[in-house]
Design an enzyme around this catalytic site. Structure first.
Site, mmCIF file in Angstrom:
data_model
loop_
_atom_site.group_PDB
_atom_site.id
_atom_site.type_symbol
_atom_site.label_atom_id
_atom_site.label_comp_id
_atom_site.label_asym_id
_atom_site.label_seq_id
_atom_site.Cartn_x
_atom_site.Cartn_y
_atom_site.Cartn_z
ATOM 1 C CG ASN A 9 30.767 4.476 0.277
ATOM 2 O OD1 ASN A 9 30.893 5.455 0.052
ATOM 3 N ND2 ASN A 9 30.721 3.332 -0.368
ATOM 4 C CD1 TRP A 10 27.344 9.189 3.144
ATOM 5 C CD2 TRP A 10 27.631 11.585 2.586
ATOM 6 N NE1 TRP A 10 26.846 9.911 4.114
ATOM 7 C CE2 TRP A 10 27.291 11.361 4.049
ATOM 8 C CE3 TRP A 10 27.990 12.841 2.095
ATOM 9 C CZ2 TRP A 10 27.405 12.638 4.907
ATOM 10 C CZ3 TRP A 10 27.818 13.754 2.982
ATOM 11 C CH2 TRP A 10 27.513 13.658 4.226
ATOM 12 C CE LYS A 11 27.640 2.452 -2.456
ATOM 13 N NZ LYS A 11 26.994 1.319 -2.872
ATOM 14 C CG HIS A 94 32.834 -0.164 -2.447
ATOM 15 N ND1 HIS A 94 32.157 -0.279 -3.478
ATOM 16 C CD2 HIS A 94 32.032 -0.033 -1.381
ATOM 17 C CE1 HIS A 94 30.798 -0.344 -3.164
ATOM 18 N NE2 HIS A 94 30.714 0.014 -1.894
ATOM 19 C CD GLU A 96 29.408 1.050 -5.678
ATOM 20 O OE1 GLU A 96 30.038 2.065 -5.104
ATOM 21 O OE2 GLU A 96 28.396 0.363 -5.138
ATOM 22 C CD GLU A 166 29.778 -2.729 1.027
ATOM 23 O OE1 GLU A 166 29.095 -2.198 1.779
ATOM 24 O OE2 GLU A 166 30.503 -2.400 0.116
ATOM 25 N N GLY A 172 22.810 -2.144 -3.385
ATOM 26 C CA GLY A 172 22.110 -1.282 -3.970
ATOM 27 C C GLY A 172 20.610 -1.925 -4.704
ATOM 28 C CB SER A 213 20.142 -3.842 0.506
ATOM 29 O OG SER A 213 20.322 -3.588 -0.919
ATOM 30 N N GLY A 234 25.158 2.154 2.424
ATOM 31 C CA GLY A 234 25.193 3.216 1.258
ATOM 32 C C GLY A 234 24.075 3.991 1.242
ATOM 33 N N GLY A 235 23.087 3.668 0.624
ATOM 34 C CA GLY A 235 21.928 4.453 0.167
ATOM 35 C C GLY A 235 21.023 5.139 1.290
HETATM 36 P P1 13P Z 1 23.855 0.120 -0.337
HETATM 37 O O1 13P Z 1 23.446 0.178 1.119
HETATM 38 O O2 13P Z 1 23.364 1.143 -1.036
HETATM 39 O O3 13P Z 1 23.372 -1.458 -0.686
HETATM 40 O O4 13P Z 1 25.293 0.190 -0.465
HETATM 41 C C1 13P Z 1 26.184 -0.683 0.131
HETATM 42 C C2 13P Z 1 27.520 -0.184 -0.035
HETATM 43 O O5 13P Z 1 28.155 -0.561 -0.986
HETATM 44 C C3 13P Z 1 28.306 0.603 0.845
HETATM 45 O O6 13P Z 1 29.561 0.553 0.637
#
Ligand code: 13P
Length: 251
Positions: A9-11, A94, A96, A166, A172, A213, A234-235
């Site tokens: 997920n590149w957000k 998600h 967020e 999650e 993050g 993470s 994510g990251g």
């Molecule tokens: P991180 O891997 O950056 O913690 O993000 C997780 C996430 O929200 C993937 O959707």
């Protein structure tokens, strides 16, 4: 035997041009890895540019959200029919989006049903906040989110979904859940709920990812857990080499 699925997920990262470049790097890095489903989830505006880069690579493409209506006066929104043909997967609910954009259990359910109606594969996200975690409410929160997300969805459709657990406190933060802790929530409060809704066969077949993470360093031990069927990353999905390590840890 559930095939593991690793999704990146590149957000809200990468311009369309940057997204094409990263997708090209990922095709070189993980295009030939077999035995694991690989998906990247760039921003909407990069989907059309990235799709031809992935064609024939074995890497799937997903969107980060959708609206439940097929079309209409919903300025700024994107519908399932718009995504169909461009990508196969869609992330729904998600944390967020729940936290910053008013996503509710009800909208998650409507979006999941819309995705299924149009043949998209929903990746439905659930997870508790830090306060809920510390209060010992994880099980109640997560199982409630799962029940709400799957309301009025028949078993045959439920089987086509992926769930991502999650915990918000792990996203993050660099503080991933422990492998045993994540596995226990997935087994006891997600797979068990699916079994209650749809029976043991559906629960045994449905894939449930962990996210929060996940890194090149911790992926292998998380993915070794019996109920963790992949990762929503994510990251670390923004770095082709790191994402490659995570994908290969699942293969
Ligand atoms: P991180 O891997 O950056 O913690 O993000 C997780 C996430 O929200 C993937 O959707």
């Amino acid at each position: 035997m559930r095939t593991k699925i690793i999704a990146g997920n590149w957000k809200m990262n990468k311009t369309p041009a940057e997204a094409v470049a990263l997708a090209q790097a990922l095709v070189a890095e993980i295009g030939s890895v077999s035995g694991v489903e690989r998906v990247i989830v760039p921003p909407f505006v990069a989907l059309a540019g990235v799709a031809p880069v992935l064609a024939g690579s074995g890497i799937g493409l997903g969107a980060q959200n959708l609206h439940w209506a097929d079309s209409g006066a919903y300025t700024g929104e994107v519908s399932a029919p718009m995504l169909k043909g461009l990508c196969q997967y869609v992330v729904i609910g998600h944390s967020e989006r729940r936290q910053y954009f008013g996503e509710t259990d009800e909208s998650v359910n409507k979006k999941t049903r819309a995705a299924l109606t149009h043949g998209l594969t929903p990746i439905v996200c659930v997870g508790e906040t830090l306060a809920q975690y510390e209060a010992g409410e994880t099980g109640a929160v997560v199982s409630g989110q799962v029940k709400a997300a799957f309301a009025e969805i028949p078993a045959a459709d439920a089987l086509k979904t992926v769930i991502a657990y999650e915990p918000i406190w792990a996203i993050g933060t660099g503080r991933a859940a422990t492998p045993e802790g994540a596995n226990a929530v997935i087994a006891d409060h997600i797979r068990a709920v699916i079994a209650g809704l749809y029976g043991a066969d559906v629960a045994a077949a449905l894939r449930i990812q962990y996210g929060g993470s996940v890194t090149a360093a911790n992926a292998a031990e998380l993915l070794a857990q019996p109920d963790i069927d992949g990762a929503l990353v994510g990251g670390a999905s923004l770095k082709a080499a790191d994402f490659g390590v995570i994908v290969r840890a699942a293969a």
